[in-house]
Design a protein around this motif. Structure first.
Motif, short mmCIF file in Angstrom:
data_model
loop_
_atom_site.label_atom_id
_atom_site.label_comp_id
_atom_site.label_asym_id
_atom_site.label_seq_id
_atom_site.Cartn_x
_atom_site.Cartn_y
_atom_site.Cartn_z
N ALA A 119 43.74 31.15 40.57
CA ALA A 119 43.09 31.46 41.84
C ALA A 119 42.35 32.80 41.74
CB ALA A 119 44.12 31.51 42.96
N GLY A 120 42.96 33.77 41.09
CA GLY A 120 42.34 35.08 40.94
C GLY A 120 41.07 35.01 40.11
N ARG A 121 41.07 34.20 39.07
CA ARG A 121 39.88 34.06 38.22
C ARG A 121 38.72 33.46 39.01
NH1 ARG A 121 40.47 33.45 32.58
NH2 ARG A 121 39.32 31.48 32.61
N VAL A 122 39.01 32.45 39.83
CA VAL A 122 37.95 31.82 40.61
C VAL A 122 37.43 32.76 41.70
CG1 VAL A 122 37.37 29.89 42.13
CG2 VAL A 122 38.83 29.50 40.14
N VAL A 123 38.35 33.43 42.41
CA VAL A 123 37.92 34.35 43.47
C VAL A 123 37.10 35.50 42.87
CG1 VAL A 123 38.72 36.04 45.17
CG2 VAL A 123 39.78 33.77 45.06
N ASP A 187 45.39 36.62 41.99
CA ASP A 187 45.59 37.87 41.26
C ASP A 187 44.23 38.35 40.76
OD1 ASP A 187 46.38 39.98 39.71
OD2 ASP A 187 48.01 38.92 38.73
N VAL A 188 43.51 39.02 41.64
CA VAL A 188 42.15 39.46 41.33
C VAL A 188 42.17 40.57 40.29
CG1 VAL A 188 40.10 40.53 42.29
CG2 VAL A 188 41.26 38.73 43.57
N ALA A 189 43.15 41.46 40.35
CA ALA A 189 43.21 42.57 39.39
C ALA A 189 43.35 42.06 37.96
CB ALA A 189 44.37 43.49 39.75
N ALA A 190 44.21 41.08 37.77
CA ALA A 190 44.39 40.51 36.43
C ALA A 190 43.12 39.82 35.96
CB ALA A 190 45.57 39.54 36.43
N ALA A 191 42.46 39.12 36.88
CA ALA A 191 41.22 38.44 36.52
C ALA A 191 40.16 39.44 36.10
CB ALA A 191 40.73 37.61 37.71
N ALA A 192 40.03 40.53 36.83
CA ALA A 192 39.04 41.55 36.50
C ALA A 192 39.33 42.19 35.14
CB ALA A 192 39.00 42.62 37.58
N LEU A 195 38.33 39.32 32.60
CA LEU A 195 37.00 38.76 32.56
C LEU A 195 35.86 39.78 32.61
CD1 LEU A 195 37.54 35.67 34.91
CD2 LEU A 195 37.65 35.75 32.41
N ALA A 196 36.06 40.87 33.34
CA ALA A 196 34.97 41.84 33.50
C ALA A 196 34.42 42.34 32.15
CB ALA A 196 35.42 43.01 34.37
N PRO A 197 35.27 42.64 31.17
CA PRO A 197 34.72 43.11 29.89
C PRO A 197 33.89 42.06 29.16
CG PRO A 197 37.05 43.70 30.09
CD PRO A 197 36.75 42.73 31.19
N LEU A 198 34.06 40.79 29.52
CA LEU A 198 33.31 39.72 28.86
C LEU A 198 31.89 39.61 29.40
CD1 LEU A 198 36.03 36.90 28.82
CD2 LEU A 198 35.56 38.63 27.07
N VAL A 199 31.65 40.13 30.60
CA VAL A 199 30.33 40.01 31.23
C VAL A 199 29.46 41.16 30.73
CG1 VAL A 199 29.05 39.75 33.38
CG2 VAL A 199 31.40 38.93 33.23
N THR A 200 28.89 40.96 29.57
CA THR A 200 28.07 41.98 28.94
C THR A 200 26.59 41.70 29.20
OG1 THR A 200 27.92 40.70 26.89
CG2 THR A 200 29.79 42.25 27.12
N GLU A 201 25.78 42.68 28.89
CA GLU A 201 24.33 42.50 29.01
C GLU A 201 23.85 41.37 28.11
OE1 GLU A 201 20.20 45.13 28.43
OE2 GLU A 201 22.17 46.10 28.42
N GLU A 202 24.42 41.28 26.93
CA GLU A 202 24.04 40.23 25.99
C GLU A 202 24.39 38.84 26.54
OE1 GLU A 202 24.81 38.91 21.32
OE2 GLU A 202 26.12 40.39 22.29
N THR A 242 32.57 46.23 38.75
CA THR A 242 33.28 46.95 39.82
C THR A 242 33.63 46.11 41.04
OG1 THR A 242 31.19 47.67 40.84
CG2 THR A 242 32.15 49.10 39.14
N ILE A 243 33.21 44.85 41.11
CA ILE A 243 33.37 44.09 42.34
C ILE A 243 34.84 43.91 42.72
CG2 ILE A 243 33.34 41.84 41.21
CD1 ILE A 243 31.96 42.82 44.71
N HIS A 244 35.76 43.93 41.74
CA HIS A 244 37.17 43.75 42.07
C HIS A 244 37.68 44.83 43.01
CE1 HIS A 244 37.14 46.51 38.64
NE2 HIS A 244 38.32 46.96 39.05
#
Length: 285
Positions: A119-123, A187-192, A195-202, A242-244
């Motif tokens: 649920a956290g990953r989707v949110v 669990d939004v914190a765990a998702a961030a 996943l956040a490090p994976l969202v790169t410019e590339e 930073t959206i989390h």
């Protein structure tokens, strides 16, 4: 780059969607849900579907495979529905197809349990793309072979309807109070963290490259399609980081109007729909 196929037979419309998508067979023997450039929302809906759908897949979320679909309007000549005929006539050329998931069921929170991690990953993902159309009113998720699948991302990234204000819009918070998965303690914190490090410019550049040029041409304020693709990257990259910190999860607000675009709100009326009430009343008199 997305695989390109050619539509060979229009099977049936899917009237649950505001854009009147249809089930279509293609020359690769596959069956797809087709979304049309001639629909009222236009090609930006398809751009959003590609960028968000491909991003989700790259992050490990389940989204039906996307393809581009060549459509010859002659395919609709035998279609008895005038609305469908007009849509097909207006959509000649390149459209978007999503792999049809036979036997899938619409997500029902009373019948399907989602763990806090998923649920956290989707949110978190919906917060990144600012998805205003995965609420309890209209979950836009399917359950297929016991797994949760995400569909319909056309109402995301609303800033691309007003590029001069895109940076300010992309910096806003995300209210997940009415999100379809809010009751599952996401669990939004765990998702961030994951996943956040994976969202790169590339990564975002690669995802944006999957959008066909012809869906990006003639956008006011952009001299080239590559410049427009770059604008999508520049809006999503800082938001993912930073959206989390700006995801709001509060009590569900049933009486508040939907945040979905105007072209969607008429399709989000909670059941029973007024038209159904009227039919029941008429039949009893």
């Amino acid at each position: 780059m997305l695989t390109e196929v050619t539509a060979t037979r229009y099977v049936t419309p899917l009237r649950e969607g505001g854009s009147l998508p249809g089930i279509v067979e293609a020359d690769d023997l596959g069956t797809y849900v087709m979304k049309f450039t001639g629909a009222g929302q236009g090609r930006k809906t398809l751009v959003a579907e590609v960028i968000c759908g491909q991003l989700a897949r790259r992050l490990g979320l389940r989204v039906p495979e996307l393809v581009t679909m060549q459509l010859d309007p002659v395919i609709g000549l035998s279609e008895p529905d005038q609305e469908v005929q007009e849509l097909l006539k207006a959509s000649g050329g390149l459209n978007l197809g999503m792999d049809f998931l036979p036997g899938s069921l619409g997500f029902d929170p009373l019948a399907y349990e989602v763990d806090p991690k998923e649920a956290g990953r989707v949110v978190w993902f919906d917060a990144v793309i600012n998805n205003v159309d995965r609420s309890w009113r209209n979950p836009n998720m399917l359950v297929w072979h016991g797994d949760l699948w995400l569909i319909d991302h056309g109402a995301t990234m609303i800033w691309h309807h007003n590029w001069p204000g895109a940076q300010a819009s992309a910096a806003k918070s995300y209210d997940a109070s009415d999100h379809a998965l809010a009751p599952f303690s996401p669990d939004v914190a765990a998702a961030a963290e994951e996943l956040a490090p994976l969202v790169t410019e590339e990564l975002l550049t690669e995802v944006a490259a999957d959008v066909p040029d012809e869906w990006l041409v003639d956008e006011p304020g952009f001299e080239t399609t590559d410049a427009l693709r770059r604008a999508y990257v520049e809006a999503l990259l800082p938001r993912a980081a930073t959206i989390h910190e700006r995801i709001e999860l509060g009590p569900r607000t049933e009486r508040r109007a939907s945040q979905a675009p105007g072209w969607l709100t008429e399709h989000l009326t909670p059941w029973p729909h007024p038209t159904k009430k009227d039919r029941t009343k008429d039949s009893s008199t």
